[in-house]
Design an enzyme around this catalytic site. Structure first.
Site, PDB file in Angstrom:
ATOM      1  N   LYS A  85      -0.975   8.871   4.979  1.00 42.65           N
ATOM      2  CA  LYS A  85      -0.438   7.584   5.421  1.00 42.65           C
ATOM      3  C   LYS A  85       0.702   7.166   4.488  1.00 42.65           C
ATOM      4  CE  LYS A  85      -3.086   4.223   6.978  1.00 42.65           C
ATOM      5  NZ  LYS A  85      -4.176   3.213   7.063  1.00 42.65           N
ATOM      6  N   VAL A  86       1.837   6.867   5.102  1.00 46.24           N
ATOM      7  CA  VAL A  86       3.017   6.439   4.351  1.00 46.24           C
ATOM      8  C   VAL A  86       3.535   5.149   4.979  1.00 46.24           C
ATOM      9  CG1 VAL A  86       5.355   7.039   3.620  1.00 46.24           C
ATOM     10  CG2 VAL A  86       3.614   8.847   3.821  1.00 46.24           C
TER      11      VAL A  86
END
Length: 235
Positions: A85-86
């Site tokens: 997750k970014v």
């Protein structure tokens, strides 16, 4: 439509896996803190083993893009079902699209997170994100309608044949889940406390209670009939 459980609680994940209704799991630093996780890698490995081939999102925890890249590569090496997750931007408003693009080019699945607009979602998809996470509850907090954004992003992805899938998160109510499902979300990531509420209904309970009571009465009646001696017929 798929359901991801928004939790790092092993018991909750196992419970809903056993019932066959979840297709993956998502976490973030707040969830890990709330669930009392002390050892990130050990917990992630336990969850990933529970999930098997189902995806598990693990979020980077830095504003520095080089650190994000290093963390993302490290997370992805832990297990084959890890999705990194970014956030679309860091807390200073700096674009993280380069991180999303670099990781995706390396064959790492990326969940572009904290999206609150149509523009953010389409840029994340173009950068190569596997998932674009739209935060419905936070959009609603701003006085906007998340359903409009979800439908618009879904239409755009379909029209331009992008493979990115919409995850709707930041679920605050059962109505958020219903709205996201009807608006074209590919996936909804649901906190575990909402799943029992989704399955329960007081009138279903009453209906089942009536069926059980009637079945018991019917069995009692059959028992009484069988207990009555049958007289032999005259010849």
């Amino acid at each position: 439509m798929k359901i991801f459980i928004d939790s790092a609680d092993l018991h909750q994940i196992q419970t809903w896996l056993d019932q066959g209704v979840i297709d993956g799991a998502t976490t973030n630093p707040s969830i890990l803190f709330k669930d009392g996780v002390a050892d990130l890698q050990a917990t992630v490995l336990r969850i990933s083993r529970l999930l098997g081939d189902l995806p598990l999102s693990v979020e980077v925890t830095s504003n520095d893009q080089e650190v994000m890249l290093q963390q993302g590569r490290s997370f992805a090496s832990w297990a084959r079902n890890i999705v990194v997750k970014v956030p679309i931007i860091n807390e200073f408003g700096e674009s993280c699209l380069g991180v999303i693009h670099a990781l995706s080019q390396e064959g790492i699945a990326v969940n572009a997170t904290a999206l609150l607009s149509f523009n953010q979602a389409i840029l994340a998809a173009k950068a190569g994100a596997t998932y674009v996470s739209i935060f419905a509850g936070r959009i609603g907090d701003e006085g906007n309608d998340p359903a409009v954004i979800i439908r618009s992003v879904r239409t755009w992805l379909d029209d331009w044949e992008f493979k990115a899938q919409i995850i709707v998160g930041s679920i605050r109510t059962l109505l958020d889940i219903q709205s996201a499902a009807l608006s074209g979300a590919h996936i909804i990531t649901i906190p575990p406390q909402f799943l029992p509420k989704m399955v329960d209904h007081k009138y279903t309970r009453e209906t089942v209670r009536q069926f059980v009571q009637d079945a018991e009465k019917a069995e009692e009646r059959v028992g009484k009939v069988q207990a009555v001696p049958v007289s032999s017929s005259k010849r």
